[in-house]
Design a protein around this motif. Structure first.
Motif, PDB file in Angstrom:
ATOM      1  N   LEU A   4       0.837  -1.196   0.000  1.00 23.91           N
ATOM      2  CA  LEU A   4       0.000   0.000   0.000  1.00 23.91           C
ATOM      3  C   LEU A   4       0.873   1.247   0.000  1.00 23.91           C
ATOM      4  CD1 LEU A   4      -2.675  -0.922   2.715  1.00 23.91           C
ATOM      5  CD2 LEU A   4      -3.103  -0.696   0.267  1.00 23.91           C
ATOM      6  N   LYS A   5       0.319   2.342  -0.530  1.00 21.40           N
ATOM      7  CA  LYS A   5       0.983   3.641  -0.462  1.00 21.40           C
ATOM      8  C   LYS A   5       0.279   4.505   0.573  1.00 21.40           C
ATOM      9  CE  LYS A   5       2.703   3.858  -5.216  1.00 21.40           C
ATOM     10  NZ  LYS A   5       2.680   4.624  -6.494  1.00 21.40           N
ATOM     11  N   ASP A   6       1.067   5.211   1.410  1.00 22.71           N
ATOM     12  CA  ASP A   6       0.472   6.119   2.381  1.00 22.71           C
ATOM     13  C   ASP A   6       0.089   7.422   1.672  1.00 22.71           C
ATOM     14  OD1 ASP A   6       2.780   7.726   2.176  1.00 22.71           O
ATOM     15  OD2 ASP A   6       3.687   6.887   3.977  1.00 22.71           O
ATOM     16  N   GLN A   7      -0.377   8.415   2.425  1.00 24.14           N
ATOM     17  CA  GLN A   7      -0.894   9.630   1.801  1.00 24.14           C
ATOM     18  C   GLN A   7       0.186  10.547   1.258  1.00 24.14           C
ATOM     19  OE1 GLN A   7      -3.884  10.763   4.966  1.00 24.14           O
ATOM     20  NE2 GLN A   7      -5.177  10.959   3.141  1.00 24.14           N
ATOM     21  N   LEU A   8       1.438  10.229   1.493  1.00 26.97           N
ATOM     22  CA  LEU A   8       2.525  10.952   0.855  1.00 26.97           C
ATOM     23  C   LEU A   8       3.071  10.178  -0.345  1.00 26.97           C
ATOM     24  CD1 LEU A   8       2.333  12.546   3.592  1.00 26.97           C
ATOM     25  CD2 LEU A   8       4.774  12.994   3.287  1.00 26.97           C
ATOM     26  N   GLY A   9       2.372   9.101  -0.721  1.00 25.77           N
ATOM     27  CA  GLY A   9       2.758   8.329  -1.891  1.00 25.77           C
ATOM     28  C   GLY A   9       3.911   7.374  -1.673  1.00 25.77           C
ATOM     29  N   ARG A  10       4.275   7.118  -0.426  1.00 27.11           N
ATOM     30  CA  ARG A  10       5.392   6.218  -0.127  1.00 27.11           C
ATOM     31  C   ARG A  10       4.870   4.784  -0.032  1.00 27.11           C
ATOM     32  NH1 ARG A  10       8.510   7.616   4.783  1.00 27.11           N
ATOM     33  NH2 ARG A  10       6.578   6.890   5.708  1.00 27.11           N
ATOM     34  N   GLU A  11       5.496   3.878  -0.755  1.00 24.35           N
ATOM     35  CA  GLU A  11       5.041   2.483  -0.786  1.00 24.35           C
ATOM     36  C   GLU A  11       5.544   1.712   0.430  1.00 24.35           C
ATOM     37  OE1 GLU A  11       4.658   0.064  -4.560  1.00 24.35           O
ATOM     38  OE2 GLU A  11       6.370  -0.969  -3.620  1.00 24.35           O
ATOM     39  N   HIS A  12       4.649   0.923   1.014  1.00 20.84           N
ATOM     40  CA  HIS A  12       4.983   0.077   2.160  1.00 20.84           C
ATOM     41  C   HIS A  12       4.604  -1.366   1.847  1.00 20.84           C
ATOM     42  CE1 HIS A  12       5.625   3.546   4.915  1.00 20.84           C
ATOM     43  NE2 HIS A  12       4.666   4.112   4.187  1.00 20.84           N
ATOM     44  N   ARG A  13       5.390  -2.296   2.339  1.00 21.39           N
ATOM     45  CA  ARG A  13       5.121  -3.720   2.159  1.00 21.39           C
ATOM     46  C   ARG A  13       5.063  -4.397   3.527  1.00 21.39           C
ATOM     47  NH1 ARG A  13       6.593  -5.874  -3.116  1.00 21.39           N
ATOM     48  NH2 ARG A  13       6.983  -4.104  -4.531  1.00 21.39           N
ATOM     49  N   PHE A  14       3.983  -5.113   3.756  1.00 19.19           N
ATOM     50  CA  PHE A  14       3.800  -5.837   5.018  1.00 19.19           C
ATOM     51  C   PHE A  14       3.472  -7.294   4.707  1.00 19.19           C
ATOM     52  CE2 PHE A  14       2.567  -1.434   5.764  1.00 19.19           C
ATOM     53  CZ  PHE A  14       3.224  -1.113   6.942  1.00 19.19           C
ATOM     54  N   GLU A  15       4.028  -8.201   5.483  1.00 18.65           N
ATOM     55  CA  GLU A  15       3.688  -9.609   5.326  1.00 18.65           C
ATOM     56  C   GLU A  15       2.230  -9.857   5.694  1.00 18.65           C
ATOM     57  OE1 GLU A  15       5.403 -12.054   4.016  1.00 18.65           O
ATOM     58  OE2 GLU A  15       7.142 -10.757   3.628  1.00 18.65           O
ATOM     59  N   GLN A  16       1.745  -9.083   6.675  1.00 14.20           N
ATOM     60  CA  GLN A  16       0.354  -9.149   7.111  1.00 14.20           C
ATOM     61  C   GLN A  16      -0.017  -7.801   7.720  1.00 14.20           C
ATOM     62  OE1 GLN A  16      -0.029 -12.064  10.216  1.00 14.20           O
ATOM     63  NE2 GLN A  16       1.567 -11.155  11.481  1.00 14.20           N
ATOM     64  N   SER A  17      -1.302  -7.602   8.009  1.00 14.48           N
ATOM     65  CA  SER A  17      -1.726  -6.346   8.624  1.00 14.48           C
ATOM     66  C   SER A  17      -1.008  -6.134   9.948  1.00 14.48           C
ATOM     67  CB  SER A  17      -3.246  -6.358   8.848  1.00 14.48           C
ATOM     68  OG  SER A  17      -3.927  -6.353   7.617  1.00 14.48           O
ATOM     69  N   PRO A  18      -0.462  -4.947  10.177  1.00 10.22           N
ATOM     70  CA  PRO A  18       0.266  -4.675  11.427  1.00 10.22           C
ATOM     71  C   PRO A  18      -0.610  -4.926  12.663  1.00 10.22           C
ATOM     72  CG  PRO A  18       0.634  -2.930   9.828  1.00 10.22           C
ATOM     73  CD  PRO A  18      -0.451  -3.786   9.266  1.00 10.22           C
ATOM     74  N   LYS A  19      -0.010  -5.520  13.686  1.00 13.37           N
ATOM     75  CA  LYS A  19      -0.741  -5.860  14.911  1.00 13.37           C
ATOM     76  C   LYS A  19      -0.323  -5.013  16.107  1.00 13.37           C
ATOM     77  CE  LYS A  19      -2.940  -9.127  12.830  1.00 13.37           C
ATOM     78  NZ  LYS A  19      -4.378  -8.921  12.483  1.00 13.37           N
ATOM     79  N   ARG A  20       0.809  -4.356  16.013  1.00  9.92           N
ATOM     80  CA  ARG A  20       1.286  -3.498  17.106  1.00  9.92           C
ATOM     81  C   ARG A  20       1.503  -2.100  16.540  1.00  9.92           C
ATOM     82  NH1 ARG A  20       2.831  -5.715  21.691  1.00  9.92           N
ATOM     83  NH2 ARG A  20       4.432  -4.122  22.115  1.00  9.92           N
TER      84      ARG A  20
END
Length: 265
Positions: A4-20
């Protein structure tokens, strides 16, 4: 893999939805709670006032512009949610060495809808996010219908003193003022939060209403008197700051609050 990209357009990759989750922004803390993420929130700032119970059940990681990096690292968060306008870039850059930092940027109602939709995707709360988006959409239309037959007013919205600072163009405050048919006399200033000389307030727009919020600076009666004597019969109104400046789910409460203000005018 979640990409997903945040609102500043920076791409993030997660193995799963963050839990902490560590939240560095008060309005985001409230929004995450409203999306059903109370258990996932592990750290909040001293400015995170709503809901009140989080102040005693969650660990404080300092002030929004001076967070405790070491404390956050010990929490082993999966993600930190932050804002470049409410947190320092120095803290954000240091935190990026610990975990992904999800940045938000909300200055319009459209961006507010985007914020909630993205949080729903990031934290696997799509249904909850859609419910809040529908509630906000209904509340926005209801407010616009409410103010459509009411007169508009020229206003100044102060946010600080020594020096006096007001909300200008390009802020979420400005967006909500416009939604209420309030014409910001300082909307022509280049800065988001320009410093002003109150002695010149008449020639700079001469507002009919002067809003003095409870935060980030808690204005007092003596401030109202000091500012008011330089206006031409401008009416000074004390308002709840979070209703005009907090994005996220808070705007649902703000719509009814705005109606109360209009009924007092």
């Amino acid at each position: 893999m979640l990409i997903l990209k945040d609102q500043l357009g920076r791409e993030h990759r997660f193995e799963q939805s963050p839990k902490r989750i560590v939240s560095l922004v008060p309005s985001l803390t409230e929004t995450l709670f409203d999306l059903g993420l109370e258990d996932e929130l592990v750290g909040i700032t001293t400015a995170c006032m709503h809901p009140y119970q989080l102040r005693v059940t969650k660990t404080s990681i300092g002030e929004p512009k001076k967070v405790d990096i070491e404390q956050i690292q010990l929490m082993q968060p999966d993600v930190v949610v932050a804002s470049p306008t409410e947190n320092t870039m120095e803290d954000i850059e240091r935190l990026q060495a610990i975990c992904p930092v999800w940045l938000v940027d909300v200055r319009t109602m459209d961006q507010n809808f985007q914020l909630i939709e993205l949080l729903g995707q990031l934290f696997n709360k799509r249904t909850e996010a859609r419910k809040w988006m529908d509630k906000i959409s209904f509340g926005q239309k209801d407010l616009m219908d409410f103010v459509s037959e009411r007169p508009g007013f020229k206003v100044a919205y102060f946010i600080g003193k020594d020096p006096f600072v007001v909300a200008g163009e390009g802020t979420f405050i400005q967006e909500l003022l416009e939604l209420n048919k309030f014409e910001n006399v300082y909307a022509d200033r280049v800065e988001l939060y320009p410093e002003v000389e109150i002695k010149k307030i008449r020639i700079q727009g001469d507002p009919e209403l002067v809003f003095l919020p409870s935060m980030p600076y808690a204005f007092q009666e003596e401030d109202a008197f000091e500012i008011g004597r330089f206006t031409h019969h401008g009416k000074t109104i004390f308002v709840e700051g979070e209703m005009f400046s907090w994005y996220g789910t808070r705007v649902c409460k703000a719509f009814d609050y705005f109606k109360q203000i209009h009924n007092r005018l």
